[in-house]
Design an enzyme around this catalytic site. Structure first.
Site, PDB file in Angstrom:
ATOM      1  N   SER A  64       0.806  -1.190  -0.026  1.00 55.12           N
ATOM      2  CA  SER A  64      -0.027  -0.115   0.039  1.00 55.12           C
ATOM      3  C   SER A  64       0.863   1.413  -0.158  1.00 55.12           C
ATOM      4  O   SER A  64       1.609   1.641  -1.039  1.00 55.12           O
ATOM      5  CB  SER A  64      -0.930  -0.020   1.070  1.00 55.12           C
ATOM      6  OG  SER A  64      -2.126  -0.968   0.742  1.00 55.12           O
ATOM      7  N   HIS A  69       3.620  14.259   5.464  1.00 53.86           N
ATOM      8  CA  HIS A  69       3.084  15.721   5.299  1.00 53.86           C
ATOM      9  C   HIS A  69       3.483  16.732   6.303  1.00 53.86           C
ATOM     10  O   HIS A  69       3.344  16.187   7.508  1.00 53.86           O
ATOM     11  CB  HIS A  69       1.713  15.702   5.035  1.00 53.86           C
ATOM     12  CG  HIS A  69       0.947  14.918   4.004  1.00 53.86           C
ATOM     13  ND1 HIS A  69       1.117  15.094   2.775  1.00 53.86           N
ATOM     14  CD2 HIS A  69       0.297  13.784   4.179  1.00 53.86           C
ATOM     15  CE1 HIS A  69       0.613  14.263   2.052  1.00 53.86           C
ATOM     16  NE2 HIS A  69      -0.051  13.448   2.992  1.00 53.86           N
ATOM     17  N   CYS A  84      -1.181  -3.530   3.480  1.00 49.97           N
ATOM     18  CA  CYS A  84      -2.211  -4.716   3.395  1.00 49.97           C
ATOM     19  C   CYS A  84      -1.426  -6.123   3.448  1.00 49.97           C
ATOM     20  O   CYS A  84      -0.367  -6.190   3.307  1.00 49.97           O
ATOM     21  CB  CYS A  84      -2.686  -4.610   1.879  1.00 49.97           C
ATOM     22  SG  CYS A  84      -3.596  -3.122   1.573  1.00 49.97           S
TER      23      CYS A  84
END
Lengths: 123, 123
Positions: A64, A69, A84
């Site tokens: 995944s 940020h 996953c």
């Protein structure tokens, strides 16, 4: 066949050293090393530097993604690790990054994601 | 100055039409159109096709990111929309994508992300 099941760890950090928070090379190396701590496969890393400051760094994994940020004005960042399947442990990746960044404050939660008929549960 | 605050909507879908689930052009257009439904700014879209099937499509936004990971073998996908600040509404992006994909089952939750001293709350 991949299982339609994963763990998504979300982490909010404040009080990070200003030296590294605008340094994309630092974050790319940090992500590579963090991903290597668990059984995950890195596919690609992309990043974007915003003006006047702040950046997004996103690693695509076979399992995944990892996304960071940054908010240099708050010495803060949001981190997501979504893996996953059951082989990779997203909390190992978050722990590695947290230990390296040594934030003054940190809040982490892990959400299980799977079939929509099974409601998601936090650990 | 960006606020260190955001909404993160996580969505798990099953029962999606097989025609589009391996089509990266379809998902890139879908993401572009979905992002245009709210006050978000698209910076870049990256994707990766896995072998034998399945793909990840990730949009970097000025406000954070949108990520889709598909599981054609289950006609399923995981969708994340994370938007920092209060201008963009992640649930509008999720609604647009859900309406276009028309899954048989869908589970969505939104998590508020902010300073780690404030515990996150789901809507």
């Amino acid at each position: 066949m991949h299982e339609f099941w994963g763990r998504h760890t979300l982490c909010n950090m404040e009080g990070i050293d200003k030296v590294n928070i605008n340094n994309s090379d630092f974050f790319i190396t940090l992500l590579r090393n963090a991903i290597a701590t668990t059984n995950a496969t890195l596919v690609d890393i992309v990043y974007h530097n915003f003006i006047p400051e702040g950046m997004s760094v996103i690693a695509i994994l076979r399992e995944s993604h990892v996304a960071i940020h940054t908010y240099p004005e708050y010495q803060a960042l949001f981190l997501d690790v979504f893996t996953c399947g059951k082989q990779a442990d997203p909390e190992k990746i978050v722990s590695y990054i947290t230990n390296k960044l040594n934030p003054k404050q940190c809040f982490t939660q892990t959400i299980i994601r799977s079939s929509p008929s099974i409601k998601e549960k936090s650990f």
